[in-house]
Every structure is written in C-alpha cells, then in structure tokens.
Design a protein around this motif. Sequence first.
Motif, PDB file in Angstrom:
ATOM      1  N   GLU A 134       0.822  -1.209   0.000  1.00  0.00           N
ATOM      2  CA  GLU A 134       0.000   0.000   0.000  1.00  0.00           C
ATOM      3  C   GLU A 134       0.856   1.260   0.000  1.00  0.00           C
ATOM      4  N   GLY A 135       2.002   1.208   0.673  1.00  0.00           N
ATOM      5  CA  GLY A 135       2.893   2.360   0.654  1.00  0.00           C
ATOM      6  C   GLY A 135       3.440   2.636  -0.735  1.00  0.00           C
ATOM      7  N   ARG A 136       3.907   1.590  -1.407  1.00  0.00           N
ATOM      8  CA  ARG A 136       4.448   1.756  -2.765  1.00  0.00           C
ATOM      9  C   ARG A 136       3.352   2.114  -3.761  1.00  0.00           C
ATOM     10  N   LEU A 137       2.137   1.674  -3.465  1.00  0.00           N
ATOM     11  CA  LEU A 137       1.020   1.964  -4.359  1.00  0.00           C
ATOM     12  C   LEU A 137       0.736   3.462  -4.437  1.00  0.00           C
ATOM     13  N   ARG A 138       1.134   4.203  -3.405  1.00  0.00           N
ATOM     14  CA  ARG A 138       0.948   5.660  -3.448  1.00  0.00           C
ATOM     15  C   ARG A 138       1.724   6.282  -4.606  1.00  0.00           C
ATOM     16  N   LEU A 139       2.848   5.679  -4.959  1.00  0.00           N
ATOM     17  CA  LEU A 139       3.609   6.187  -6.105  1.00  0.00           C
ATOM     18  C   LEU A 139       2.850   5.977  -7.407  1.00  0.00           C
ATOM     19  N   VAL A 140       2.194   4.824  -7.526  1.00  0.00           N
ATOM     20  CA  VAL A 140       1.355   4.559  -8.699  1.00  0.00           C
ATOM     21  C   VAL A 140       0.203   5.548  -8.748  1.00  0.00           C
ATOM     22  N   ASN A 141      -0.437   5.777  -7.598  1.00  0.00           N
ATOM     23  CA  ASN A 141      -1.564   6.706  -7.553  1.00  0.00           C
ATOM     24  C   ASN A 141      -1.146   8.109  -7.964  1.00  0.00           C
ATOM     25  N   ARG A 142       0.008   8.548  -7.483  1.00  0.00           N
ATOM     26  CA  ARG A 142       0.481   9.883  -7.849  1.00  0.00           C
ATOM     27  C   ARG A 142       0.734   9.984  -9.344  1.00  0.00           C
TER      28      ARG A 142
END
Length: 216
Positions: A134-142
């Motif tokens: 979920e933490g790394r997914l924030r990079l995808v979301n951005r």
Amino acid sequence: MITLYGEGRGFRVAWLLEEMGLPYRLRPVDMLAGVENDTEFMAINPAGFIPAIRDGDVTMVESIAIMEYLMARHGPTPLAPGPLDPAFPAYQQFLHLGEAGLAMPMFMRVVSQILAPDDEKDNWGARKGVTMFEGRLRLVNRQLDRAPYMAGEAFTAADISVTYALQFAKRAGGYALSEAQQAYVARTTARAAYGRAMDVCAATRGWAQSHGEDVG
C-alpha cells in the motif's frame, strides 16, 4: 525460437514478447507437482522458480531482468524509452517497482493465505507485506494523477510490470483496486498483445485452473 518457462510472473514476459512480435513457445512448469521433478526446467534454473527463458545459448531468470534483456537484445522498441528520453526515469522506476515494490510484498500475503496453517495465515509478515504494498502503491496513484501510463503519455514495459502486480494483488491477494487503478488496468489490458498473451497462456496446461477468468 525463444522458450519461456512457466506462467505466473512469466505472463509479463509473454505479454512483452507479443508486444514486440517475437516468436516464442510457452513451456509449462507445474510448481504444485514439485518442480524438483522437472529435470528439464531444473537444468535451466536450478533455483526452481519461474519464469525463465532460453534464447539460443542464453538462459535467463527473473521476469524484469528477462524483459530488459529482450528489449535490449531484440530492440529497439518504444516499450523501453532511451536514457535521454524525458520518460526514462519514470519508466525505470515503475518497471522495477512493479516487482520489487508491489508484487513481492503482496506475495507474502498470498503465500501465507495458501500455505500457512490456519492459525498462522494472518501473520506479521503477511500484514507487513500488505503495508509495504500500500505504501508503494501511493507512487502509482500519484503517477496516475499526472498521466495515463507509468512513464507518461505512452504505454511502456513499465505498464506491463505494474499491471501484472495490480492484477496479482486483486486476483490472488483479494485487494480492492481503486477506480483510478481499475481504469488504468482496463487501459493496459485492452491492448491486442495482452489478449494474445492471454490466449497463449490459457492454452497452456494448468493456466486456466490456477488463474481463472479473473486474471484480466
């Protein structure tokens, strides 16, 4: 003729091969039956994990390394922006994030769900894997807030890497993707090469049973 051994993360490689129009055959590897009994495959990868490829005298393992090899050896291809391309940094970041930052942490949850005893399925490692995912997914979301694809305006191999990880999280890990993530996966999987790779994998022994229709 390139031989691709194994499905699973090998789907990334099959999709890339279809995008590049390279001839190949997919040779199944039955991990559940005991890969140590598959002498042909163990000669290719004595570590016993998938995927692997044989390309002439070359053997390679690790899906992202295989992808980089294929694009460098059989390119050039627009799937891999060059070092001077403004898209290159994002491309490199998300190509590797798809495995190291997304698929591998989620694998810790999935393997616990499948193999751990009932009273150990919700273990610390499995929970930590989801937290990391979920933490790394924030990079995808951005990135999705900025552009339609991981490297910008154009589809690249980074999208193959990240799309596989998101599908894996949803299908095997039971992770609920956001609307933006679902729309992104719909864009990437609408490509003709994705459909062809799916057809090849579906025709290979064990793929449909182990992945089901939800793979897309």
